[in-house]
Scaffold this motif. Structure first.
Motif, mmCIF file in Angstrom:
data_model
loop_
_atom_site.group_PDB
_atom_site.id
_atom_site.type_symbol
_atom_site.label_atom_id
_atom_site.label_comp_id
_atom_site.label_asym_id
_atom_site.label_seq_id
_atom_site.Cartn_x
_atom_site.Cartn_y
_atom_site.Cartn_z
ATOM 1 N N ARG A 407 0.830 -1.211 0.000
ATOM 2 C CA ARG A 407 0.000 0.000 0.000
ATOM 3 C C ARG A 407 0.859 1.253 0.000
ATOM 4 O O ARG A 407 0.392 2.326 -0.383
ATOM 5 C CB ARG A 407 -0.908 0.020 1.229
ATOM 6 N N THR A 410 0.778 3.372 -2.949
ATOM 7 C CA THR A 410 -0.460 4.076 -3.312
ATOM 8 C C THR A 410 -0.633 5.357 -2.506
ATOM 9 O O THR A 410 -1.673 6.002 -2.594
ATOM 10 C CB THR A 410 -1.685 3.169 -3.089
ATOM 11 N N ASP A 425 -4.446 5.842 -2.359
ATOM 12 C CA ASP A 425 -5.178 5.819 -3.632
ATOM 13 C C ASP A 425 -5.085 4.415 -4.223
ATOM 14 O O ASP A 425 -4.355 4.164 -5.184
ATOM 15 C CB ASP A 425 -4.573 6.863 -4.581
ATOM 16 N N ALA A 426 -5.839 3.493 -3.624
ATOM 17 C CA ALA A 426 -5.790 2.103 -4.070
ATOM 18 C C ALA A 426 -6.333 1.938 -5.487
ATOM 19 O O ALA A 426 -5.900 1.067 -6.245
ATOM 20 C CB ALA A 426 -6.587 1.222 -3.105
ATOM 21 N N SER A 427 -7.269 2.815 -5.872
ATOM 22 C CA SER A 427 -7.879 2.701 -7.206
ATOM 23 C C SER A 427 -6.983 3.251 -8.300
ATOM 24 O O SER A 427 -7.135 2.922 -9.475
ATOM 25 C CB SER A 427 -9.219 3.438 -7.229
ATOM 26 N N GLY A 428 -6.069 4.121 -7.933
ATOM 27 C CA GLY A 428 -5.210 4.760 -8.920
ATOM 28 C C GLY A 428 -5.900 5.865 -9.688
ATOM 29 O O GLY A 428 -5.368 6.370 -10.670
ATOM 30 N N ARG A 429 -7.091 6.278 -9.214
ATOM 31 C CA ARG A 429 -7.855 7.300 -9.947
ATOM 32 C C ARG A 429 -8.060 8.582 -9.146
ATOM 33 O O ARG A 429 -8.454 9.597 -9.704
ATOM 34 C CB ARG A 429 -9.220 6.737 -10.358
ATOM 35 N N ARG A 430 -7.808 8.531 -7.830
ATOM 36 C CA ARG A 430 -8.023 9.739 -7.017
ATOM 37 C C ARG A 430 -6.878 10.717 -7.203
ATOM 38 O O ARG A 430 -5.718 10.322 -7.323
ATOM 39 C CB ARG A 430 -8.146 9.374 -5.535
ATOM 40 N N SER A 434 -9.889 13.986 0.681
ATOM 41 C CA SER A 434 -11.340 14.076 0.876
ATOM 42 C C SER A 434 -11.806 15.379 1.503
ATOM 43 O O SER A 434 -12.968 15.511 1.871
ATOM 44 C CB SER A 434 -11.812 12.908 1.758
#
Length: 455
Positions: A407, A410, A425-430, A434
């Motif tokens: 992790r 990320t 950012d586990a999805s790689g899209r953020r 927040s």
């Protein structure tokens, strides 16, 4: 028995003054011992202080005579003057010393969570001062030699009380109390900043700016330095009419836990949360951005993140009050570790930062025990043997786990100009963290986002 040193010397027993017939030098010698209560003061040091480096040949015998008289005078009240090696010490006992009480109250105030409680304790501490230290038994030279740390602590208490008062909207009281001190101590920029803010909130912008100009003139002409970054930033904000200066500051993006303000949780990992600050890492570190203001906040945060058991939090806070120097050292270590950890997480190539973090992680491992939790699973926990460093060891252990986990790759730093908070950012899209303001233009976020009273 009560001893009063913060002003004219006085020794009272059951409300009645005693030692009235003692010589001035005897009372001065006793005062020196009381200021060092529990610790020995050498005879040589006593001679140097009592005669300002111009002692007669009989000085040592005279000191011995003074001590004998003081012992006889204090014996009925249970106060002992002990001989220790080549010196003397007043033993700690049921008697009270206003200088010690002042120091204790100031430390309590610094650790208090609510501004009203801080002001109450600072008022109580500063109320013990009845004039210059040992006003009737010490000259100015001796007073300077003896009272430097106390005078510094007194001014610090005045500054921090003013800051607490400003958070409560008591700017008129700050102006009244700080006006003479601001003229007397132009080099104390924290005091000047509080006075400028109080004047500004009282509708006296011109006076606030004039105070900055006069302070800068003194600093440049007498010390050869410019005002510090925080004071310059405050001046610039006043020049531009920053509307946020009109209101008492409150922590931005903060949550109240027990009696402490902590930053919002935004990343989902304790090691990352530890790195985040009220104002982020982007741009200037404006006043109010620091959330690690005291040891109590560090302990409560560790408990809030489930890094330390709640019962341990209470124990740590009580221990910190008894050992303020150790607590201050642990807090300084925590702040340095946070800086190193942030650098390590944002720049994987920073070998220095990784080495510093690794050292803290290894130290945490030496202060860890393997225990069985209520869920039946075993886990590593920081050992109480770490003392007041327990929260630092706990967060270092968490950081070590993150750095050893995939992790770690990320971890992202929010690119918002005023932020820089870390998140996973586990999805790689953020792209943004927040916080509500991230990703918006600064102009719109300053007007519409909640909790923006303070940068």
């Amino acid at each position: 028995m009560e001893f009063q040193l913060l002003g004219p010397f006085a020794a009272c027993h059951e409300g009645r003054q005693v030692l009235m017939g003692s010589r001035r030098q005897e009372r001065c010698l006793l005062s020196v011992l009381l200021l060092h209560a529990g610790r020995a003061v050498t005879t040589e040091r006593l001679i140097d202080l009592l005669w300002n480096g111009d002692a007669p040949a009989s000085a040592r015998a005279t000191v011995h005579t003074y001590v004998g008289r003081l012992r006889a005078a204090l014996k009925p009240y249970g106060v002992q003057v002990e001989t220790r090696h080549d010196g003397y010490a007043v033993e700690q006992g049921p008697h009270t010393i206003d200088a010690q009480e002042f120091t204790f109250l100031v430390r309590q105030a610094a650790d208090a969570g609510h501004p009203a409680e801080r002001v109450r304790l600072y008022d109580q501490a500063l109320g013990l001062w009845r004039g210059p230290l040992l006003a009737d038994v010490a000259d100015d030279r001796l007073r300077t030699r003896l009272g430097g740390p106390l005078d510094e602590l007194r001014l610090t208490a005045v500054e921090r009380r003013a800051e607490a008062q400003l958070t409560m909207g008591l700017h008129d009281r700050v102006v009244a109390e700080l006006t003479p001190l601001a003229e007397e101590h132009p080099g104390r920029e924290r005091l000047i900043a509080a006075q400028m803010t109080a004047l500004y909130r009282g509708g006296r912008q011109g006076d606030a700016l004039e105070l900055y100009r006069s302070t800068r003139k003194v600093l440049v002409t007498e010390f050869g330095i410019e005002p510090g970054a925080e004071l310059q930033t405050l001046h610039d904000r006043m020049l531009h009419g920053d509307h946020r200066l009109d209101r008492p500051p409150g922590p931005v993006y903060a949550v109240r836990v027990d009696d402490q303000w902590l930053p919002w949780s935004t990343s989902g990992d304790p090691a990352l949360e530890f790195c985040n600050t009220y104002a982020g890492w982007g741009g200037d570190r404006l006043p109010g951005s620091e959330w690690l203001r005291g040891y109590a906040t560090l302990a409560v945060w560790a408990g809030h993140m489930d890094l330390v058991e709640e019962r341990s939090v209470t124990r740590l806070r009580e221990q910190a009050l008894r050992h303020p120097d150790e607590a201050a050292a642990a807090l300084a270590e925590a702040r340095q570790f946070r800086t190193d950890l942030y650098a390590c997480l944002t720049d994987p190539e920073d070998a220095r930062a990784f080495k510093a973090v690794a050292g803290a992680v290894e130290d945490a491992a030496r202060h860890s025990v393997f225990t069985r939790g209520e869920d039946g699973l075993g886990r590593w926990q920081p050992s109480p043997s770490a003392g007041l460093r327990l929260p630092v060891c706990a967060v270092a252990h968490s950081a070590g786990g993150l750095l050893a986990d995939p992790r770690r790759f990320t971890v992202r730093s929010c690119p918002s100009e005023d932020c820089g908070w870390l998140f996973l950012d586990a999805s790689g899209r953020r792209r943004w963290c927040s916080l509500a303001t991230c990703g918006r233009k600064r102009t719109s976020s300053a007007d519409t986002a909640p909790g923006t009273d303070q940068p």
